[in-house]
Structure formats: C-alpha cells, structure tokens
Write a protein that holds these residues in place. Sequence first.
Motif, PDB file in Angstrom:
ATOM      1  N   ARG A  42     -42.863  21.923  27.706  1.00  0.00           N
ATOM      2  CA  ARG A  42     -42.706  20.750  27.651  1.00  0.00           C
ATOM      3  C   ARG A  42     -43.563  19.760  26.820  1.00  0.00           C
ATOM      4  O   ARG A  42     -44.920  20.100  26.581  1.00  0.00           O
ATOM      5  N   LEU A  68     -34.241  20.266  25.771  1.00  0.00           N
ATOM      6  CA  LEU A  68     -33.540  19.533  26.505  1.00  0.00           C
ATOM      7  C   LEU A  68     -34.422  17.984  26.696  1.00  0.00           C
ATOM      8  O   LEU A  68     -35.321  17.799  27.347  1.00  0.00           O
ATOM      9  N   ARG A  70     -35.066  14.777  28.231  1.00  0.00           N
ATOM     10  CA  ARG A  70     -35.031  13.976  29.414  1.00  0.00           C
ATOM     11  C   ARG A  70     -35.498  12.593  29.145  1.00  0.00           C
ATOM     12  O   ARG A  70     -36.811  12.273  29.226  1.00  0.00           O
ATOM     13  N   GLU A  94     -30.415  10.577  32.194  1.00  0.00           N
ATOM     14  CA  GLU A  94     -29.688  11.495  31.742  1.00  0.00           C
ATOM     15  C   GLU A  94     -30.429  12.593  30.814  1.00  0.00           C
ATOM     16  O   GLU A  94     -31.818  12.329  30.452  1.00  0.00           O
ATOM     17  N   THR A  95     -29.796  13.738  30.463  1.00  0.00           N
ATOM     18  CA  THR A  95     -30.549  14.602  29.467  1.00  0.00           C
ATOM     19  C   THR A  95     -29.494  14.891  28.505  1.00  0.00           C
ATOM     20  O   THR A  95     -28.496  14.533  28.441  1.00  0.00           O
ATOM     21  N   PHE A 114     -39.574   9.393  27.247  1.00  0.00           N
ATOM     22  CA  PHE A 114     -38.693  10.491  27.580  1.00  0.00           C
ATOM     23  C   PHE A 114     -39.724  11.819  27.020  1.00  0.00           C
ATOM     24  O   PHE A 114     -40.975  11.609  26.779  1.00  0.00           O
TER      25      PHE A 114
END
Length: 124
Positions: A42, A68, A70, A94-95, A114
Amino acid sequence: MRPAVWCGGLKRKSGVKCMNEQSEPWKAIPPDLPADVVVYGRTRDFTPETLPEAFKSAHTTKSGVWGLIRVLEGRLSYHLEPPHQGSKLVSAGETAPIPPDIPHRVAFVEGGRFFVEFFKKRNP
C-alpha cells in the motif's frame, strides 16, 4: 455552442458526464476486485498537500497489479484515460478498484486523505 452545466462545483460542457454519472466504458470495468487477488502493499496516506504530481496525471499500475483506492476523509475524483473513459466520485469510507494497465488519474474534490492498496494474483 452547447451550454455549460455544473458538476460537483466544476463547470462542464453540456453532454459531458458528471462524476457519478457512469459512462458505458466505466461499466465495463468491474466494480470490485477479482476474487483471486491478495493484497501485497500500500501507499502512505495522501492529502491534497502530499498528493504526488504523478497521481494527478495519467499513470497505470504495474502489469497484472490491481489497485484499490481507499478514501479515509473527504472526496476524490477518479478519472479513466483513453482508450477508456469514465469518472467516479469516491467519498470517505468508499473504495474504487483500479484495473491493471488502465491509464487513470485522481484529484481531490474535497480535502481529506486516501491511500491505495495493491493486489496481485494469489499463488496457487
């Protein structure tokens, strides 16, 4: 001359899709990650002040790698680049999946934070 419309505080030409008005090509991209991927990394958290310039212009994930987005706070716009077209507004909590090899860019619509998680196929 086509009249302008307002989308999320931004002036757009009439006929241009606003965020959350998903275009047909966007619908062709899966709304979720594939079931056979696992997280392997990440990014750090990004804010409007720390968002890298590279994220603001067209870029892709590594080949075979899904991302993804996030959103922890605020709102982010996620835009696909040619040959795909589409936009999505991603709000706190939300993603949004980023398919491999699809050029895209992001921008803050409302300040916040994010990060992006990276996924690859699970080893058999």
